[in-house]
Scaffold this motif. Structure first.
Motif, mmCIF file in Angstrom:
data_model
loop_
_atom_site.group_PDB
_atom_site.id
_atom_site.type_symbol
_atom_site.label_atom_id
_atom_site.label_comp_id
_atom_site.label_asym_id
_atom_site.label_seq_id
_atom_site.Cartn_x
_atom_site.Cartn_y
_atom_site.Cartn_z
ATOM 1 N N ARG A 1 42.389 -14.382 -8.164
ATOM 2 C CA ARG A 1 42.881 -13.828 -9.431
ATOM 3 C C ARG A 1 41.709 -13.416 -10.318
ATOM 4 O O ARG A 1 41.768 -12.393 -10.998
ATOM 5 N N TYR A 2 40.660 -14.215 -10.314
ATOM 6 C CA TYR A 2 39.457 -13.860 -11.071
ATOM 7 C C TYR A 2 38.867 -12.548 -10.566
ATOM 8 O O TYR A 2 38.503 -11.661 -11.356
ATOM 9 N N LEU A 3 38.788 -12.394 -9.255
ATOM 10 C CA LEU A 3 38.234 -11.165 -8.682
ATOM 11 C C LEU A 3 39.155 -9.973 -8.914
ATOM 12 O O LEU A 3 38.719 -8.827 -8.858
ATOM 13 N N GLY A 4 40.421 -10.255 -9.182
ATOM 14 C CA GLY A 4 41.354 -9.185 -9.524
ATOM 15 C C GLY A 4 41.335 -8.827 -10.997
ATOM 16 O O GLY A 4 42.122 -7.984 -11.439
ATOM 17 N N LEU B 1 30.549 -18.158 -8.310
ATOM 18 C CA LEU B 1 30.275 -17.204 -7.239
ATOM 19 C C LEU B 1 29.091 -16.303 -7.567
ATOM 20 O O LEU B 1 28.274 -15.975 -6.689
ATOM 21 N N VAL B 2 28.965 -15.908 -8.825
ATOM 22 C CA VAL B 2 27.910 -14.964 -9.188
ATOM 23 C C VAL B 2 26.526 -15.551 -8.946
ATOM 24 O O VAL B 2 25.565 -14.818 -8.656
ATOM 25 N N GLY B 3 26.382 -16.886 -9.031
ATOM 26 C CA GLY B 3 25.084 -17.506 -8.778
ATOM 27 C C GLY B 3 24.636 -17.351 -7.337
ATOM 28 O O GLY B 3 23.430 -17.249 -7.054
ATOM 29 N N PHE B 4 25.581 -17.322 -6.400
ATOM 30 C CA PHE B 4 25.241 -17.112 -4.990
ATOM 31 C C PHE B 4 24.845 -15.659 -4.750
ATOM 32 O O PHE B 4 23.956 -15.376 -3.942
ATOM 33 N N TRP B 5 25.494 -14.751 -5.462
ATOM 34 C CA TRP B 5 25.126 -13.338 -5.329
ATOM 35 C C TRP B 5 23.715 -13.113 -5.866
ATOM 36 O O TRP B 5 22.912 -12.407 -5.244
ATOM 37 N N ARG B 6 23.388 -13.716 -7.002
ATOM 38 C CA ARG B 6 22.063 -13.526 -7.596
ATOM 39 C C ARG B 6 20.965 -14.132 -6.724
ATOM 40 O O ARG B 6 19.828 -13.667 -6.731
ATOM 41 N N ALA B 7 21.306 -15.180 -5.982
ATOM 42 C CA ALA B 7 20.293 -15.810 -5.130
ATOM 43 C C ALA B 7 19.796 -14.863 -4.046
ATOM 44 O O ALA B 7 18.634 -14.941 -3.631
ATOM 45 N N VAL B 8 20.660 -13.956 -3.585
ATOM 46 C CA VAL B 8 20.252 -13.012 -2.534
ATOM 47 C C VAL B 8 20.014 -11.616 -3.092
ATOM 48 O O VAL B 8 19.621 -10.710 -2.348
ATOM 49 N N ASN B 9 20.245 -11.426 -4.382
ATOM 50 C CA ASN B 9 19.994 -10.137 -5.038
ATOM 51 C C ASN B 9 19.234 -10.374 -6.341
ATOM 52 O O ASN B 9 19.716 -10.031 -7.434
ATOM 53 N N PRO B 10 18.050 -10.967 -6.272
ATOM 54 C CA PRO B 10 17.354 -11.394 -7.496
ATOM 55 C C PRO B 10 16.909 -10.245 -8.387
ATOM 56 O O PRO B 10 16.672 -10.457 -9.579
ATOM 57 N N ASN B 11 16.789 -9.053 -7.839
ATOM 58 C CA ASN B 11 16.269 -7.937 -8.629
ATOM 59 C C ASN B 11 17.365 -7.061 -9.227
ATOM 60 O O ASN B 11 17.070 -6.133 -9.979
ATOM 61 N N ASP B 12 18.609 -7.324 -8.872
ATOM 62 C CA ASP B 12 19.714 -6.550 -9.426
ATOM 63 C C ASP B 12 20.217 -7.215 -10.703
ATOM 64 O O ASP B 12 19.954 -8.386 -10.970
ATOM 65 N N THR B 13 20.952 -6.462 -11.489
ATOM 66 C CA THR B 13 21.422 -6.984 -12.779
ATOM 67 C C THR B 13 22.764 -7.695 -12.638
ATOM 68 O O THR B 13 22.833 -8.916 -12.657
ATOM 69 N N GLU B 14 23.838 -6.937 -12.493
ATOM 70 C CA GLU B 14 25.161 -7.532 -12.404
ATOM 71 C C GLU B 14 25.859 -7.059 -11.132
ATOM 72 O O GLU B 14 25.764 -5.886 -10.762
ATOM 73 N N SER C 1 28.950 -5.943 -8.588
ATOM 74 C CA SER C 1 30.250 -5.290 -8.695
ATOM 75 C C SER C 1 31.328 -6.262 -8.233
ATOM 76 O O SER C 1 31.053 -7.249 -7.537
ATOM 77 N N VAL C 2 32.551 -5.985 -8.621
ATOM 78 C CA VAL C 2 33.663 -6.830 -8.193
ATOM 79 C C VAL C 2 33.787 -6.802 -6.675
ATOM 80 O O VAL C 2 34.044 -7.830 -6.034
ATOM 81 N N ALA D 1 31.396 -6.385 -4.501
ATOM 82 C CA ALA D 1 30.335 -7.200 -3.905
ATOM 83 C C ALA D 1 30.689 -8.683 -3.970
ATOM 84 O O ALA D 1 30.467 -9.431 -3.006
ATOM 85 N N LEU D 2 31.247 -9.118 -5.077
ATOM 86 C CA LEU D 2 31.650 -10.519 -5.204
ATOM 87 C C LEU D 2 32.808 -10.846 -4.263
ATOM 88 O O LEU D 2 32.850 -11.930 -3.670
ATOM 89 N N ARG D 3 33.729 -9.907 -4.122
ATOM 90 C CA ARG D 3 34.865 -10.145 -3.231
ATOM 91 C C ARG D 3 34.395 -10.287 -1.781
ATOM 92 O O ARG D 3 34.856 -11.171 -1.039
ATOM 93 N N THR D 4 33.465 -9.434 -1.372
ATOM 94 C CA THR D 4 32.933 -9.513 -0.008
ATOM 95 C C THR D 4 32.211 -10.836 0.220
ATOM 96 O O THR D 4 32.382 -11.494 1.260
ATOM 97 N N LEU D 5 31.404 -11.245 -0.756
ATOM 98 C CA LEU D 5 30.684 -12.508 -0.641
ATOM 99 C C LEU D 5 31.655 -13.680 -0.568
ATOM 100 O O LEU D 5 31.469 -14.612 0.225
ATOM 101 N N HIS D 6 32.698 -13.634 -1.362
ATOM 102 C CA HIS D 6 33.675 -14.723 -1.366
ATOM 103 C C HIS D 6 34.365 -14.838 -0.011
ATOM 104 O O HIS D 6 34.575 -15.945 0.512
ATOM 105 N N GLU D 7 34.716 -13.705 0.573
ATOM 106 C CA GLU D 7 35.355 -13.723 1.893
ATOM 107 C C GLU D 7 34.424 -14.334 2.934
ATOM 108 O O GLU D 7 34.867 -15.098 3.811
ATOM 109 N N GLU D 8 33.133 -14.027 2.850
ATOM 110 C CA GLU D 8 32.167 -14.600 3.790
ATOM 111 C C GLU D 8 32.064 -16.114 3.610
ATOM 112 O O GLU D 8 32.045 -16.876 4.588
#
Length: 601
Positions: A445-448, A511-524, A526-527, A529-536
């Motif tokens: 629901r958050y990702l939606g 979830l966003v903290g896990f995305w930032r760990a592998v994308n340290p140079n990006d800012t925010e 996308s939804v 990207a977070l959805r794909t990471l969550h599925e993984e």
């Protein structure tokens, strides 16, 4: 509950006002006179606060401060002596007792009567200043322009006014509530538009046109239900943030002054009464406690402070198309995530008089929400009373969704998971499976875009304080978890059918903290990207999740650091630790079987 000796204290009553605070025996109260000294020479303010928050008492303070009849006794009530005190005729108006009527004509008659009564009292009080030998006959009942006539008289006598309007929004709130309660017959009632039009005609237009004699206008209410003229007439009183309610310093003085037999715990009072913050321009005000909740808590009496909030909850739909509309599902999301986003512009904007839905801003103004420190758009539940009222609306829905659940090819019930909460039980995984199921659904629901990301304390609150799920057993939680201080080390849970309590430490790694760990140079992210990471992450087993990298701010290093999930478990902890990992899984590490005796009620 703290017991007290009522023979040694005098607590304010529901209707006490400024002069009541200065009669013998004086009730304990918070001195707000300093705010009167801060006000400018001319102003037109609107003060919005939750019900029973001290608005009427503060308004009575301003009446005493400005009243021309109070010049001789001013020094008795006020410590300082500004030049601009006691220089106005004071006109008090209140719409608290105006009801909802079948037609605009009936409402118009009631409004005229309220104005006539208030204006006649005003004329009698200031007959000398207004040069009236027979003030009782100056107005005739039913005059359409009675307020305008009185204002003209004030102008002719070269006097100026302080006008205080209390509960300005009550007629509109009652009218709008009738549309929620009686949707089938509401067309027969007076409409909010009719009420707004008549208030403009009889009250706000005359006051607007008499700006030369109305030096000061102070309007109080709960909801922002401004009529067309009022919207342009007043501004929100952002510079009076703590003029109502108890600051921490005032709370300490108040508690010391009432001579309780037992000492009250300040932290406990904050949890019971809530620490409210209000917008102050571009900042957030100093937190204040709800005064009526505080007094009722000390008196050990049932509070009526949330009547409006409770009535708003009575008619919510299950779902709605707009995220700004409060729904039952939205309340579930609020408990699961602990916060809701409300933009400052929505807080200041007037509520739609045409709509029959409830907005999140309305819940804020009703006292259900308070600001999150450090944010001007995130709001959390104000206190345990609010949380209990929400539980009464959502528990049946949550029960129907999650009472039965599956693990692999096996079916279980909530009672199966509940039975784990006995110190002798060896299997402690069923409840973790249930919590993980709810975590994943709420993260979707958050990702939606429907809510903020869920947190583990919110999920525990949803099911472990659910009166329907726990109908066969007392609540396992000893206190509302979402109102505990953010730095509370553990949550206490009652062991199943024993007199023991267990301790759990709860952590959420978003979830966003896990995305930032592998994308340290990006800012925010996308939804998508977070959805794909969550599925993984949902496909990872516990061991793989434990080794995932997570980016988090380090208070000690004052930089972002990247750590493996397993490092968030404390070695040798004397309690059970649970970590919600990226909305995908809940990991658990058992501590020693420390079981504490349950304190007596």
């Amino acid at each position: 509950m703290v017991s007290c000796n009522h023979n040694h204290l005098r607590l304010p009553g529901h209707t006490d006002q400024f002069l009541d605070f200065h009669t013998h025996p004086r009730p304990a109260h918070a001195d707000k006179t300093r705010f009167a000294f801060k006000l400018p020479a001319n102003y037109r303010y609107l003060l919005l606060r939750p019900p029973k928050f001290g608005k009427t008492a503060f308004l009575s303070t301003l009446h005493q401060f400005y009243d021309i009849h109070g010049a001789e006794t001013f020094s008795h009530y006020f410590r300082n002596h500004p030049r601009d005190h006691s220089q106005h005729l004071c006109l008090p108006l209140t719409f608290r007792d105006i009801g909802v009527y079948d037609s605009p004509e009936d409402f118009e008659d009631e409004l005229q009567y309220e104005l006539f009564s208030a204006l006649r009292s005003f004329l009698v009080k200031y007959a000398t200043e207004l040069g009236l030998a027979e003030p009782q006959t100056y107005l005739e009942y039913g005059e359409n322009e009675s307020l305008k006539k009185v204002l003209n008289r004030v102008r002719e006598r070269q006097k100026t006014l302080f006008v205080g309007v209390d509960s300005y929004d009550v007629p509109l709130m009652k009218c709008m509530r009738s549309r929620l309660v009686y949707p089938a017959i509401h067309p027969t009632f007076v409409t909010p538009q009719d009420v707004a039009r008549l208030l403009d005609e009889y009250v706000w237009e005359p006051l607007r046109d008499a700006g030369d004699v109305t030096a000061k206008l102070f309007v109080t209410g709960t909801l922002s239900l401004q009529t067309p003229i009022l919207r342009d007439l007043v501004i929100l009183a952002h510079d009076l943030q703590s003029c109502c309610g108890f600051t921490e310093g005032e709370l300490i003085q108040f508690v010391q002054s009432i001579h309780l037999e037992n000492t009250l715990d300040i932290a406990d009072l904050k949890g019971q009464c809530g620490c409210y913050t209000f917008p102050a321009g571009n900042s957030i005000s100093e937190p204040v406690l709800h005064p009526r909740l505080l007094i009722d808590f000390i008196k050990e009496s049932e509070s009526v402070a949330f009547f409006l909030f409770s009535s708003l909850l009575d008619h919510l739909p299950l779902v709605a198309d707009s995220p700004n509309v409060v729904t039952i599902q939205g309340l579930i999301d609020l408990v699961a995530s602990g916060v809701v986003e409300i933009q400052p512009v929505d807080l200041d904007a007037g509520h739609d008089l045409d709509g029959i839905s409830v907005s999140w801003a309305a819940l804020y103004h009703a006292g259900a929400l308070t600001g999150v420190p450090g944010s001007n758009s995130a709001f959390r539940l104000a206190n345990g009373k609010v949380l209990s009222l929400i539980h009464s609306r959502i528990d049946k829905i949550v029960h129907d969704r999650y009472y039965n659940f599956s693990v692999g090819d096996k079916e279980f019930s909530f009672l199966d998971a509940l039975a784990e909460y006995h110190p002798a039980t060896e299997n402690h995984q069923l409840l973790v499976h249930l919590l993980t199921k709810i975590l994943c659904e709420q993260t979707q629901r958050y990702l939606g875009g429907n809510m903020k990301e869920p947190i583990l304390p919110g999920l525990i609150e949803l099911i472990m304080r659910n009166a329907t799920l726990l109908s066969c057993s007392p609540s396992l939680l000893l206190e509302p978890i979402l109102t505990l201080p953010a730095d509370a080390p553990c949550v206490r849970l009652r062991a199943y059918f024993t007199d023991r309590i267990l301790r759990w430490e709860l952590k959420t790694l978003p979830l966003v903290g896990f995305w930032r760990a592998v994308n340290p140079n990006d800012t925010e992210p996308s939804v998508e990207a977070l959805r794909t990471l969550h599925e993984e992450m949902c496909l990872d087993d516990d061991e793989k999740l434990s080794e995932r990298w997570y980016s988090v701010w380090s208070e000690s290093l004052q930089v972002m650091e990247t750590r493996a999930v397993r490092t968030f478990f404390k070695a040798g902890a004397a309690y059970t630790q649970l970590i919600a990992v990226g909305g995908a899984r809940i990991l658990r590490r058992e501590g020693p079987e420390e079981v504490l005796a349950l304190p007596p009620p």
